[in-house]
Design an enzyme around this catalytic site. Structure first.
Site, mmCIF file in Angstrom:
data_model
loop_
_atom_site.group_PDB
_atom_site.id
_atom_site.type_symbol
_atom_site.label_atom_id
_atom_site.label_comp_id
_atom_site.label_asym_id
_atom_site.label_seq_id
_atom_site.Cartn_x
_atom_site.Cartn_y
_atom_site.Cartn_z
ATOM 1 N N THR A 1 -3.462 15.464 19.453
ATOM 2 C CA THR A 1 -2.443 16.151 20.249
ATOM 3 C C THR A 1 -1.185 15.333 20.552
ATOM 4 O O THR A 1 -0.077 15.808 20.341
ATOM 5 C CB THR A 1 -3.085 16.636 21.568
ATOM 6 O OG1 THR A 1 -4.066 17.612 21.231
ATOM 7 C CG2 THR A 1 -2.059 17.275 22.480
ATOM 8 N N LYS B 1 -1.218 20.920 29.154
ATOM 9 C CA LYS B 1 -1.472 19.486 28.993
ATOM 10 C C LYS B 1 -0.179 18.720 29.261
ATOM 11 O O LYS B 1 0.867 19.070 28.690
ATOM 12 C CB LYS B 1 -1.893 19.180 27.551
ATOM 13 C CG LYS B 1 -3.264 19.679 27.161
ATOM 14 C CD LYS B 1 -3.597 19.183 25.755
ATOM 15 C CE LYS B 1 -4.914 19.761 25.272
ATOM 16 N NZ LYS B 1 -5.228 19.352 23.893
ATOM 17 N N HIS C 1 -12.459 23.372 20.881
ATOM 18 C CA HIS C 1 -13.408 22.261 21.056
ATOM 19 C C HIS C 1 -14.760 22.769 21.557
ATOM 20 O O HIS C 1 -15.806 22.321 21.110
ATOM 21 C CB HIS C 1 -12.869 21.249 22.070
ATOM 22 C CG HIS C 1 -11.908 20.270 21.477
ATOM 23 N ND1 HIS C 1 -12.292 19.312 20.576
ATOM 24 C CD2 HIS C 1 -10.579 20.098 21.652
ATOM 25 C CE1 HIS C 1 -11.243 18.587 20.227
ATOM 26 N NE2 HIS C 1 -10.186 19.047 20.861
ATOM 27 N N HIS D 1 -11.120 17.187 15.707
ATOM 28 C CA HIS D 1 -10.072 17.012 14.698
ATOM 29 C C HIS D 1 -9.629 15.560 14.696
ATOM 30 O O HIS D 1 -10.022 14.804 15.574
ATOM 31 C CB HIS D 1 -8.889 17.921 15.030
ATOM 32 C CG HIS D 1 -8.484 17.826 16.473
ATOM 33 N ND1 HIS D 1 -7.651 16.839 16.954
ATOM 34 C CD2 HIS D 1 -8.857 18.547 17.564
ATOM 35 C CE1 HIS D 1 -7.511 16.993 18.273
ATOM 36 N NE2 HIS D 1 -8.238 18.011 18.668
HETATM 37 ZN ZN LIG Z 1 -8.059 18.693 20.589
#
Ligand SMILES: [Zn+2]
Length: 554
Positions: free
Chosen positions: A88, A170, A318, A495
């Protein structure tokens, strides 16, 4: 005397009025010169969106969201991340700076800082304070990102007249894209507060529109039942709802619809549970619309930038995995959010007056235990065995078990001082470790920092590693696991690799200045920022290494 004074005052007023009038005229002319540019650029990053979500769910999308972008805009169908690790923080930085971790320095979400000798967070900043929360989750800034974003260059170009606002649940999804000169970046603090917050890097107090939003009960209103948007039996594009490959929420036996969020919230982090459901994207959209109105984005001809990132897709991915009904429902609902966003932009900024791009920060691998169940090579890394074997090797070979300072993000950081005191040669030690690790189970490739910093690779996994390797910040040894092998629980997925499931992500452009079309020609994430810069006629971000995609521009 009195009359003289009056005359003087009158004269002064006349002169100042005239000057003011001239300045206004110049400003009007300045604004007029900018009419070929969009009033607003909206960058949308969908966290963990794989390219095939566009095609797999295409027939289920409405007309005004993803389909509108494809039908009116330009679809780059072969768009990839061109570095490892696909995560990310690096992803958001790369989209907006037009380069890779090698240059922008965001080498992971958290990494081991060799100078400070501790783990650091990509958006962490202890020198600033939280704004809008009593917690410390606002102590954030883009200080670790070494280069500019296209939003920074737009600010410089417009003499700080064009605004930049970053929004994401986020913090890193809001902060890194908005860059160093943003007017504001806002992220969501869940727990028992449920507020959009910021840091003193940007402001000392939240603007009134943010306070109003936080004081409304919008976030609270999503503590309701999450059921599928359409009849779950029609969700034939994803696996069965009940299976062995999904995580789920604490307090609910099975990872199956429906989820009663009001009942589950206390055992799942209070407001944080919203992040991990499709409603997190709804809430993000609500807040983005409030920002467009509150900041008057796109209201004049001086281009503003809205950097919007949808995080819930990543949390849901996730937890439930690529093939889950939960992921499908999250995308069908996100599609509705996009329609709502575009309709709002049409109404406030004007149809054809704004430009949008949409991409992702990385993809994701199918749940390895699911892949195994259909006979595809996949699996999990046995970290404790690797660690034990490796420690034994280090002791046997170099007579010391404490030569390793840190292991993180598939990298090994050696203790350089210790090597010196033992009179060990760094290159020799690196080489011996590479030869050792490549014999370990599920290790695909191993490289030393010496190789990364002295060779030049123009293809393959070596090039991906090199573009993600920052000489000052990265480790001594870089390990690449086998395809579809991850360090993770047996439910859900993650990932980070350089394989197609992690690198292949959507890239859609639409709106002012964008051609209608599509291509299978390969494009890479760092091309986005130079494309937007070229379109706006502004300087490229200072570290940009991508190429402008001229074929998408009118
Ligand atoms: Zn992630």
């Amino acid at each position: 005397m009195k009359r003289h004074l009056t005359l003087l005052v009158l004269l002064a007023i006349t002169i100042s009025c005239k000057a003011q009038h001239e300045i206004t005229e110049i400003e009007t002319q300045y604004e007029h010169d900018l009419t070929s540019r969009p009033k607003l650029v909206v960058g949308i990053v969908v966290d963990q969106m794989r390219y095939d979500y566009l095609t797999r769910f295409y027939n289920r999308f409405r007309e005004g969201g993803f389909k509108r972008m494809i039908n009116e805009g330009f679809n780059c169908k072969n768009n990839h991340f061109n570095y490892i690790p696909t995560k990310t923080g690096p992803g958001h930085a790369s989209v907006y700076t037009g380069t890779t971790p090698k240059y922008h320095g965001i080498i992971a979400n958290d990494w081991y800082d060799k100078d400070a000798k501790q783990m650091v967070y990509c958006a962490g900043d202890d020198s600033v304070e939280s704004v809008g929360t009593i917690s410390s989750s606002g102590k954030m800034s883009p200080q670790r990102m070494l280069t500019t974003s296209f939003a920074d260059e737009n600010r410089l170009f417009t003499q700080m007249r064009g605004k930049t606002i970053g929004i994401s649940m986020k913090d890193r999804g809001a902060i890194l894209p908005a860059g160093h000169t943003a007017n504001g970046a806002y992220w969501f603090h869940g727990k028992n507060e449920g507020k959009w917050i910021s840091s003193t890097f940007y402001m000392n107090d939240l603007p009134q529109w943010v306070k109003d939003f936080n004081n409304s009960n919008v976030a609270q209103s999503y503590f309701k039942v999450w059921n599928t948007l359409y009849d779950i039996n029609t969700y034939v594009e994803s696996g069965s709802d009940l299976n062995n490959f999904e995580g789920g929420f604490k307090g609910k036996e099975t990872a199956t619809f429906p989820y009663d969020l009001a009942a589950l919230k206390d055992s799942n982090g209070g407001f944080d549970i919203l992040k991990a459901t499709a409603y997190g994207n709804d809430l993000t959209t609500d807040f983005a619309l409030a920002a467009i109105d509150g900041e008057q984005l796109g209201k004049d001809n001086i281009t503003d930038v809205l950097a919007l990132s949808y995080s819930s897709t990543d949390y849901v991915g996730h937890n439930f995995g690529v093939n889950s009904k939960e992921v499908q429902d999250t995308y069908l609902r996100l599609d509705k959010d996009l329609e709502r966003l575009f309709n709002h932009l049409d109404a406030t900024v004007g149809k054809g007056e704004y430009t949008v791009f949409l991409t992702a920060d990385h993809g994701a691998v199918d749940v390895p235990s699911y892949l195994q169940s259909v006979k595809i090579p996949a699996g999990y890394l046995n970290n404790s065995k690797t660690k034990a074997d490796f420690n034994e090797f280090m002791t046997a070979t170099f007579g010391a078990s404490d030569l390793v300072e840190n292991v993180s993000n598939d990298q090994i950081f050696l203790n350089r001082e210790k090597l010196k005191t033992l009179d060990l040669d760094l290159d020799d030690v690196q080489e011996a470790i590479v030869d050792e690790l490549i014999t370990y189970e599920n290790v695909y490739k191993v490289y030393s920092s010496k190789t990364m910093s002295t060779m030049s690779f123009d293809s393959g996994v070596e090039q991906l590693l090199q573009k993600g390797y920052n000489q000052r910040r990265s480790g001594d040894i870089l390990v690449v696991p086998n395809p579809a092998h991850i360090s993770y629980s047996k439910t859900g997925s993650t990932h980070g690799s350089g394989l197609n499931y992690d690198t292949h992500v959507p890239l859609l452009f639409f709106g002012k200045g964008i051609k209608h079309g599509e291509t299978f020609q390969k494009t890479v994430i760092p091309d986005i920022a130079p494309t937007i810069s070229a379109f706006l006629g502004i300087s490229f971000p200072n570290g940009a290494t991508g190429q402008p995609l001229g074929f998408v521009l009118d």
